[in-house]
Design a protein around this motif. Structure first.
Motif, short mmCIF file in Angstrom:
data_model
loop_
_atom_site.label_atom_id
_atom_site.label_comp_id
_atom_site.label_asym_id
_atom_site.label_seq_id
_atom_site.Cartn_x
_atom_site.Cartn_y
_atom_site.Cartn_z
N ARG A 148 -9.81 -20.49 -9.68
CA ARG A 148 -9.39 -20.65 -8.29
C ARG A 148 -10.00 -21.92 -7.68
NH1 ARG A 148 -7.79 -17.68 -3.79
NH2 ARG A 148 -9.14 -17.79 -1.96
N ALA A 149 -11.29 -22.09 -7.90
CA ALA A 149 -12.01 -23.22 -7.32
C ALA A 149 -12.35 -24.24 -8.41
CB ALA A 149 -13.29 -22.72 -6.65
N THR A 150 -12.81 -25.39 -7.99
CA THR A 150 -13.29 -26.42 -8.91
C THR A 150 -14.46 -25.86 -9.72
OG1 THR A 150 -12.65 -28.09 -7.30
CG2 THR A 150 -14.20 -28.79 -9.00
N PRO A 151 -14.54 -26.14 -11.03
CA PRO A 151 -15.63 -25.56 -11.82
C PRO A 151 -17.01 -26.02 -11.34
CG PRO A 151 -14.18 -26.91 -13.21
CD PRO A 151 -13.60 -26.93 -11.85
N PRO A 152 -18.03 -25.16 -11.55
CA PRO A 152 -19.38 -25.43 -11.02
C PRO A 152 -19.98 -26.75 -11.49
CG PRO A 152 -19.22 -23.17 -11.81
CD PRO A 152 -17.94 -23.84 -12.20
N HIS A 153 -19.65 -27.21 -12.70
CA HIS A 153 -20.30 -28.44 -13.16
C HIS A 153 -19.83 -29.67 -12.38
CE1 HIS A 153 -16.60 -28.81 -15.65
NE2 HIS A 153 -16.86 -30.08 -15.60
N LEU A 154 -18.69 -29.56 -11.67
CA LEU A 154 -18.24 -30.67 -10.82
C LEU A 154 -18.77 -30.52 -9.39
CD1 LEU A 154 -14.62 -31.15 -12.17
CD2 LEU A 154 -16.53 -32.72 -12.38
N ASP A 155 -18.54 -29.38 -8.78
CA ASP A 155 -19.17 -29.07 -7.47
C ASP A 155 -18.95 -27.62 -7.06
OD1 ASP A 155 -16.54 -29.02 -6.47
OD2 ASP A 155 -16.68 -30.97 -5.50
N GLY A 156 -18.06 -26.91 -7.78
CA GLY A 156 -17.84 -25.49 -7.52
C GLY A 156 -17.15 -25.18 -6.19
N LEU A 157 -16.54 -26.20 -5.55
CA LEU A 157 -15.98 -25.97 -4.21
C LEU A 157 -14.54 -25.46 -4.26
CD1 LEU A 157 -17.30 -29.14 -2.31
CD2 LEU A 157 -18.09 -26.76 -2.09
N ASN A 158 -14.20 -24.71 -3.23
CA ASN A 158 -12.84 -24.23 -3.00
C ASN A 158 -12.11 -25.31 -2.21
OD1 ASN A 158 -10.55 -22.99 -1.99
ND2 ASN A 158 -11.59 -21.08 -1.42
N LEU A 159 -11.11 -25.95 -2.83
CA LEU A 159 -10.39 -27.05 -2.16
C LEU A 159 -9.83 -26.62 -0.80
CD1 LEU A 159 -9.13 -29.93 -2.17
CD2 LEU A 159 -7.27 -29.03 -3.58
N ALA A 160 -9.41 -25.36 -0.71
CA ALA A 160 -8.82 -24.87 0.54
C ALA A 160 -9.86 -24.54 1.61
CB ALA A 160 -7.97 -23.64 0.26
N ARG A 161 -11.06 -25.03 1.47
CA ARG A 161 -12.08 -24.88 2.52
C ARG A 161 -12.69 -26.20 2.93
NH1 ARG A 161 -9.76 -20.97 1.93
NH2 ARG A 161 -10.44 -18.79 1.76
N GLY A 205 -16.45 -40.22 0.55
CA GLY A 205 -17.66 -40.45 -0.24
C GLY A 205 -18.31 -39.17 -0.73
N GLY A 206 -17.56 -38.07 -0.69
CA GLY A 206 -18.13 -36.76 -1.00
C GLY A 206 -18.07 -36.42 -2.48
N SER A 207 -18.20 -35.14 -2.76
CA SER A 207 -18.13 -34.64 -4.14
C SER A 207 -16.67 -34.66 -4.60
CB SER A 207 -18.70 -33.23 -4.18
OG SER A 207 -17.83 -32.36 -3.48
N PRO A 208 -16.40 -34.40 -5.89
CA PRO A 208 -15.01 -34.51 -6.38
C PRO A 208 -13.98 -33.72 -5.57
CG PRO A 208 -16.52 -34.35 -8.24
CD PRO A 208 -17.36 -34.19 -7.00
N THR A 209 -14.28 -32.48 -5.19
CA THR A 209 -13.31 -31.68 -4.44
C THR A 209 -13.12 -32.25 -3.03
OG1 THR A 209 -14.08 -29.78 -5.70
CG2 THR A 209 -12.68 -29.32 -3.81
N GLN A 210 -14.22 -32.72 -2.41
CA GLN A 210 -14.11 -33.31 -1.08
C GLN A 210 -13.31 -34.61 -1.11
OE1 GLN A 210 -18.37 -33.42 -0.51
NE2 GLN A 210 -18.30 -31.69 0.94
#
Ligand SMILES: [Zn+2]
Length: 328
Positions: free
Chosen positions: A100-113, A120-125
């Motif tokens: 559902r979300a980006t895998p933890p080794h990248l940033d673990g974030l939920n794109l829909a949040r 300049g943020g993490s991959p999902t941001q």
């Protein structure tokens, strides 16, 4: 081979008319070679609005992906007015990981949040930042943005077509589009910070979004509802010949959650889609010995829109959601 276009320069209105195109949108470089988003585009022979549809903002939601591809296959540039553009997978990290979300080794974030994201943020941001700018650049007040979602692995939804309860210039246009989707219940969705379709609604971009079965599957019946709904939206926007589809006049429902107060094993008594009265028993949560920890009741009369499919339930998790007409 698909053409490559930098996502920050991607402008649907400068593409040649009367074409079908497969494009890779270059978003930003990574150690493994860069993020590229697939885009399916049909530019009509005649001028008209833009309909931009996205799927897989959550990587393991599949029904919307199939619907946007089915429409791409079906559309004929000669009979289309305006531009159809679909991004079948938005969170390419999560899609690859089947999560559902980006895998933890990248940033673990939920794109829909995380919309509108951060350059300049993490991959999902960063992904959110480029997606948001792309939609703002291409979808105006006379156009339409469609955000396809499905239930999660543990939650099963009825087909719903929603628009946000956000006071903006596009609210009426979003509601009118939702009323022409067909085949799904009308959902007046509460505001939500960081969600793609909430942030576009806030900016005055006409926006609708969906839910359906999900469970990391792809039922043909759900794909058919989404595909027909997307066709209806194209007709509603005057992009296809034949006039607008029927309008749903029903009172839109809000989702009212029934939350587990204890951790235990969930037993539900109704089927998805059942109509229940206020106070009716919806199920119970039991402990490991089978003794009741909580009896679940309907706070209002309504339709069961969502049910947990995984019986193991923690305190604070949603057991089911009722669609309640016009409730506050
Ligand atoms: Zn989703």
């Amino acid at each position: 081979m698909p053409e490559h276009i930098p996502i920050d320069a991607f402008d649907l209105r400068v593409l040649p008319a009367g074409q079908k195109m497969r494009v890779l949108l270059d978003a930003f470089p990574t150690l493994s070679g860069g993020v590229q988003l697939p885009a399916l585009i049909v530019t009509g022979a005649k001028a008209g609005p833009v309909l931009l549809a996205v799927a897989a903002v959550h990587g393991n939601e599949y029904e919307g992906q199939e619907a946007v591809r089915a429409i791409f296959a079906r559309l004929d540039p000669e009979t289309l007015s305006g531009v159809y553009c679909a991004i079948p997978v938005c969170n390419v990290f999560a899609y690859e990981a089947r999560s559902r979300a980006t895998p933890p080794h990248l940033d673990g974030l939920n794109l829909a949040r995380v919309f509108p994201g951060s350059a300049g943020g993490s991959p999902t941001q960063r992904l959110a930042h480029h997606l948001m700018r792309m939609v703002v650049r291409n979808v105006g007040a006379d156009d339409l943005f469609v955000d396809f979602h499905s239930g999660s692995e543990e939650m099963n939804y009825l087909p719903l077509i929603g628009y946000r309860d956000i006071a903006s210039a596009s609210r009426a246009a979003s509601e009118e589009a939702a009323r022409h989707f067909g085949g799904a219940m009308l959902w007046l969705v509460d505001d939500g910070v960081g969600m793609f379709n909430a942030e576009t609604s806030r900016l005055g971009i006409p926006t609708v979004g969906t839910e359906t079965t999900g469970q990391a599957g792809c039922r043909p019946a759900d794909v058919a509802i989404f595909t027909e709904g997307l066709l209806n939206l194209l007709r509603f926007k005057g992009m296809l010949p034949g006039g607008p589809p029927p309008r749903a006049d029903a009172v839109p429902c809000r989702g009212v959650s029934v939350v587990a107060t204890g951790t235990g094993f969930l037993r539900l008594t109704h089927r998805l889609g059942a109509v229940v009265q206020a106070g009716e028993v919806l199920g119970e949560i039991i402990d490991l010995f089978g003794d009741q920890l909580q009896e679940l009741h309907a706070p209002h009369g309504g339709t069961i829109w969502m049910q947990r499919t995984c019986p193991a339930t923690r305190a604070g998790e949603v057991a089911c959601i009722l669609g309640v007409p016009g409730s506050e």
